[in-house]
Design an enzyme around this catalytic site. Structure first.
Site, PDB file in Angstrom:
ATOM      1  N   CYS A   2       0.880  -1.154   0.000  1.00 42.20           N
ATOM      2  CA  CYS A   2       0.000   0.000   0.000  1.00 42.20           C
ATOM      3  C   CYS A   2       0.918   1.204   0.000  1.00 42.20           C
ATOM      4  O   CYS A   2       2.119   1.087   0.170  1.00 42.20           O
ATOM      5  CB  CYS A   2      -0.860   0.012   1.246  1.00 42.20           C
ATOM      6  SG  CYS A   2      -1.776  -1.523   1.462  1.00 42.20           S
ATOM      7  N   ARG A  27       1.342   1.667  -5.955  1.00 41.83           N
ATOM      8  CA  ARG A  27       1.550   0.664  -4.905  1.00 41.83           C
ATOM      9  C   ARG A  27       0.267  -0.061  -4.528  1.00 41.83           C
ATOM     10  O   ARG A  27       0.282  -1.021  -3.757  1.00 41.83           O
ATOM     11  CB  ARG A  27       2.129   1.333  -3.653  1.00 41.83           C
ATOM     12  CG  ARG A  27       3.464   1.987  -3.871  1.00 41.83           C
ATOM     13  CD  ARG A  27       3.928   2.638  -2.607  1.00 41.83           C
ATOM     14  NE  ARG A  27       4.234   1.667  -1.587  1.00 41.83           N
ATOM     15  CZ  ARG A  27       5.414   1.079  -1.436  1.00 41.83           C
ATOM     16  NH1 ARG A  27       6.392   1.380  -2.246  1.00 41.83           N
ATOM     17  NH2 ARG A  27       5.615   0.214  -0.485  1.00 41.83           N
ATOM     18  N   ASN A 100       1.168   0.090   6.108  1.00 39.89           N
ATOM     19  CA  ASN A 100       1.556  -0.669   4.921  1.00 39.89           C
ATOM     20  C   ASN A 100       2.313  -1.898   5.418  1.00 39.89           C
ATOM     21  O   ASN A 100       3.240  -1.756   6.211  1.00 39.89           O
ATOM     22  CB  ASN A 100       2.451   0.204   4.029  1.00 39.89           C
ATOM     23  CG  ASN A 100       3.112  -0.597   2.916  1.00 39.89           C
ATOM     24  OD1 ASN A 100       2.571  -1.605   2.463  1.00 39.89           O
ATOM     25  ND2 ASN A 100       4.278  -0.173   2.486  1.00 39.89           N
ATOM     26  N   GLY A 101       1.908  -3.064   4.962  1.00 40.85           N
ATOM     27  CA  GLY A 101       2.578  -4.294   5.401  1.00 40.85           C
ATOM     28  C   GLY A 101       1.542  -5.325   5.798  1.00 40.85           C
ATOM     29  O   GLY A 101       0.361  -5.205   5.454  1.00 40.85           O
ATOM     30  N   GLU A 487      10.266 -12.092 -21.220  1.00 42.17           N
ATOM     31  CA  GLU A 487       9.936 -10.769 -20.700  1.00 42.17           C
ATOM     32  C   GLU A 487       8.833 -10.109 -21.553  1.00 42.17           C
ATOM     33  O   GLU A 487       7.907  -9.490 -21.022  1.00 42.17           O
ATOM     34  CB  GLU A 487      11.201  -9.896 -20.659  1.00 42.17           C
ATOM     35  CG  GLU A 487      10.986  -8.436 -20.336  1.00 42.17           C
ATOM     36  CD  GLU A 487      10.294  -8.161 -19.001  1.00 42.17           C
ATOM     37  OE1 GLU A 487      10.118  -9.097 -18.204  1.00 42.17           O
ATOM     38  OE2 GLU A 487       9.907  -7.007 -18.784  1.00 42.17           O
ATOM     39  N   LYS A 491       5.208  -8.772 -20.241  1.00 38.37           N
ATOM     40  CA  LYS A 491       4.781  -7.384 -20.447  1.00 38.37           C
ATOM     41  C   LYS A 491       3.378  -7.367 -21.053  1.00 38.37           C
ATOM     42  O   LYS A 491       2.512  -6.620 -20.628  1.00 38.37           O
ATOM     43  CB  LYS A 491       5.741  -6.706 -21.391  1.00 38.37           C
ATOM     44  CG  LYS A 491       6.579  -5.549 -21.139  1.00 38.37           C
ATOM     45  CD  LYS A 491       6.956  -4.944 -19.868  1.00 38.37           C
ATOM     46  CE  LYS A 491       6.683  -5.552 -18.567  1.00 38.37           C
ATOM     47  NZ  LYS A 491       7.772  -5.763 -17.657  1.00 38.37           N
TER      48      LYS A 491
HETATM   49  C1  F6R Z   1       6.576  -6.697 -14.231  1.00 38.76           C
HETATM   50  C2  F6R Z   1       7.048  -6.284 -12.936  1.00 38.76           C
HETATM   51  C3  F6R Z   1       7.215  -7.306 -11.878  1.00 38.76           C
HETATM   52  C4  F6R Z   1       8.442  -6.977 -11.032  1.00 38.76           C
HETATM   53  C5  F6R Z   1       8.524  -7.922  -9.822  1.00 38.76           C
HETATM   54  C6  F6R Z   1       9.760  -7.668  -8.992  1.00 38.76           C
HETATM   55  O1  F6R Z   1       6.536  -5.634 -15.117  1.00 38.76           O
HETATM   56  O2  F6R Z   1       7.284  -5.137 -12.714  1.00 38.76           O
HETATM   57  O3  F6R Z   1       7.296  -8.584 -12.404  1.00 38.76           O
HETATM   58  O4  F6R Z   1       9.585  -7.084 -11.819  1.00 38.76           O
HETATM   59  O5  F6R Z   1       7.390  -7.761  -9.034  1.00 38.76           O
HETATM   60  O6  F6R Z   1       9.776  -6.365  -8.499  1.00 38.76           O
HETATM   61  P1  F6R Z   1      11.113  -5.714  -7.975  1.00 38.76           P
HETATM   62  O7  F6R Z   1      12.030  -5.560  -9.127  1.00 38.76           O
HETATM   63  O8  F6R Z   1      10.697  -4.398  -7.404  1.00 38.76           O
HETATM   64  O9  F6R Z   1      11.669  -6.651  -6.952  1.00 38.76           O
END
Ligand code: F6R
Length: 616
Positions: A2, A27, A100-101, A487, A491
């Site tokens: 959050c 978030r 948050n948590g 990837e 996306k």
């Molecule tokens: C996809 C995406 C997620 C993050 C994953 C890890 O576009 O953004 O798959 O790559 O949740 O997030 P981080 O890099 O913040 O640990």
């Protein structure tokens, strides 16, 4: 997962809180709310849905209070609803909290409080917090300026899990208390005012000086002072960090969406990530400064991450193994923890996380440290939780990434990993000078090549117009192109909601080809000259089954193939194989973006997702 914001000062709090929440919506965005101290009372306004709903609440406009807390939610306990939205207040209405948590022991705490006649309105784990604060506050007989602080500390002692919390109280209308454990929280320092937020971009337009809170540091704020206390409530001095990003870096800056802006920022992000790490045609990492002896003791490398960050790891594996001759494994963080990895003091574990807050990745890091592995964190966020755990931290310099779908973070992560591989190879003397020099040269030319790809965005948009109604789209590639396919497929599915799979092209005939039929769309990637023939024949197997094909191909390969057989062709500049995904992914990011736009979806905030995944 959050977002929280707080303000204490002399300005009207509500507009500042709403502006901060809007910047934190990545978030979580299923409900939002705020609490403000108004004429010595706590006023709470909240609702299901996005932050913009709060702008329509007349009562919020009329609030003049100058101390307040606010929250945008990504539901974990309890459905998105007004009751479950934050802030939560205690039964007496004296204490308001945003959180948050996740409080893992909330049901025991709830049972305890219920036995003490507390009632609960929401299904959240958070509601125990204001009630516990009330419980401890009323039990405390010392009526001094630290009474609320002590109540929050006693409450924090009872909480198991992760939390970043902001607390205000009617009893102490000129104060706010904040504390964090395993969830991010920063405090921005102004003149006679302070701003609190889950991350820096949310409040970057007000200040450049930030306190990055460590776990279980308690902060007592009034309008003039920010006082820090350790977990024994001993006061200590903390130095602020000055952030060099400007506010524009965290704004859309004329782009329709953050994702598009971030795609276009990639040349700059790659340049900045290379930054001063290349000097006199060699790679250097002042943060590491490893000796040959140190690196020679490393017998294996694990790259651990989630989602897109993990895909960056898959992409770099090849380069690390080839250049450094060290066996390298890439693991999904959420799995890594539950398989008995054979890691020891001769293992180097590299953890990649854009946000630096991903719970699974951090937990995997802690586990590796327990097993005595050496650890490096690669992240984009200065002072993020992961950097406090790892032996070494390396920053990508992509600038704030706001869109939920990661783009510039991914290409910057690959850039950094390749730099790291070259650096290791230089120290180990494990690869010829010629090959390393060629790769360094190529890395430096990437920003210009990515710019060239971006110039072709309109062509990609036209292809998106043909594809956006599809139900399934398959991506295939061999070798490094398979890494890109994974990837690209992620996306597409996350922002367009089109079902998509990626396959190693050679695997198709071992099962997935059964899915290929007339009219199905398949996207093939070919950038590795040594694999052209095999990749083309895999695409031909698909064409024979009357599927429609889009080929992403590097310009040096085009003269050797018959491009007429493909429905669409996207040509990208050629480069060294190890770094080719940095170029090849760009049109595929654009394709996912334009498909999502054609479908009229919210590109920056895809359903069910949040940017920072702080739950396991
Ligand atoms: C996809 C995406 C997620 C993050 C994953 C890890 O576009 O953004 O798959 O790559 O949740 O997030 P981080 O890099 O913040 O640990």
């Amino acid at each position: 997962m959050c977002g929280i914001v707080g303000y204490i000062g002399n300005k009207k709090a509500a507009p500042i809180l709403l502006a901060g929440l809007s910047k934190l919506e990545y978030r979580g965005y299923d409900s939002a709310g705020l609490a403000i101290i108004e004429n010595e009372k706590i006023v709470v306004e909240k609702d299901k849905g996005r932050v913009k709903n709060l702008y329509n609440i007349k009562a919020i406009e009329e609030l003049n209070g100058t101390i307040g807390i606010a929250h945008t939610r990504w539901a974990t306990h309890g459905v998105p609803s007004k009751e479950n939205a934050h802030p939560h207040i205690d039964n007496s209405g004296n204490f308001a909290v945003v959180h948050n948590g996740i409080i893992e022991n909330y049901s025991e705490l709830r049972t305890f409080l219920e036995a003490n006649d507390y009632k609960f309105i929401s299904a959240t784990d958070t509601e125990v917090i204001p009630n516990l604060i009330h419980y401890f506050y009323t039990k405390d007989i010392k009526e001094d300026e630290y009474r609320l602080l002590r109540a929050v500390k006693s409450t924090a002692d009872k909480l198991i899990g992760s939390f970043a919390i902001e607390v205000i109280s009617k009893n102490e209308p000129n104060n706010m208390i904040v504390v964090r454990k395993d969830s991010p929280l920063v405090i921005g320092k102004g003149y006679g005012e302070s701003y609190i937020a889950s991350d820096i971009p949310a409040i970057l337009s007000y200040t450049k000086d930030f306190y990055l809170l460590e776990n279980l540091e308690f902060v007592l704020l009034d309008r003039d002072k920010i006082r820090f206390f350790d977990n024994d409530l001993k006061e200590f001095e903390k130095k602020p960090t000055t952030i060099t990003w400007n506010a524009m870096a965290a704004d859309k800056n004329g782009y329709e969406d953050y994702m598009l802006k971030e795609i276009y920022e990639q040349p700059r992000a790659i340049r900045e990530t290379i930054g001063t790490r290349i000097e006199d045609n060699a790679c250097k990492f002042d943060e590491l400064n490893f000796s040959k002896e140190y690196l020679s003791n490393i017998k294996q490398i694990y790259i651990v991450a989630c989602g897109t960050a993990m895909h960056a790891g898959i992409t770099a594996k090849n380069a690390i193994e080839n250049l450094c001759k060290i066996h390298t494994e890439v693991e999904v963080a959420s799995e890594f923890r539950y398989t008995n990895q054979l890691i020891d003091e001769n293992t180097l574990c590299i953890f990649i996380s854009q946000s630096g807050e991903t719970a699974d990745t951090i937990a995997a890091l802690k586990l590796s440290k327990m097993k005595k592995a050496k650890t490096i964190a690669i992240t984009n966020v200065i002072g993020s939780s992961i950097t406090r755990e790892a032996d070494y931290s390396l920053y990508t310099h992509a600038g704030p990434e706001i869109a939920v779908a990661s783009t510039k973070a991914y290409t910057s992560q690959i850039t950094l990993l390749i730099l790291l591989a070259i650096y290791f190879a230089e120290v180990l003397n494990s690869e010829s000078e010629d090959i390393l020099q060629k790769l360094i040269k190529e890395l430096c030319s990437l920003p210009n090549k990515v710019e060239k790809v971006l110039e072709e965005a309109d062509k990609v948009k036209e292809i998106a117009k043909k594809l956006y109604k599809e139900k399934d789209i398959f991506y295939i590639g061999r070798g490094i192109d398979y890494a890109t396919a994974q990837e690209a497929s992620l996306k597409l599915k996350e922002i367009s909601y089109i079902h998509s799979e990626s396959y190693a092209a050679g695997e198709l005939k071992h099962g997935p080809i059964a899915l290929i039929e007339k009219g199905i769309n398949e996207i093939g990637i070919i950038t590795d000259e040594s694999l052209v023939k095999k990749s083309i024949s895999n695409m031909e197997e698909i064409i024979t089954r009357e599927a429609l094909t889009t080929l992403v191909v590097s310009d040096d390969i085009v003269p050797n193939i018959d491009t007429n057989q493909f429905t669409n062709v996207i040509i990208v500049p050629s480069t060294e194989v190890f770094v080719s995904p940095i170029i090849t992914i760009v049109p595929l990011q654009l394709l996912a973006y334009y498909i999502s736009k054609e479908k009229g979806l919210d590109v920056d905030k895809p359903r069910n997702l949040a940017k920072s995944v702080t739950v396991e």
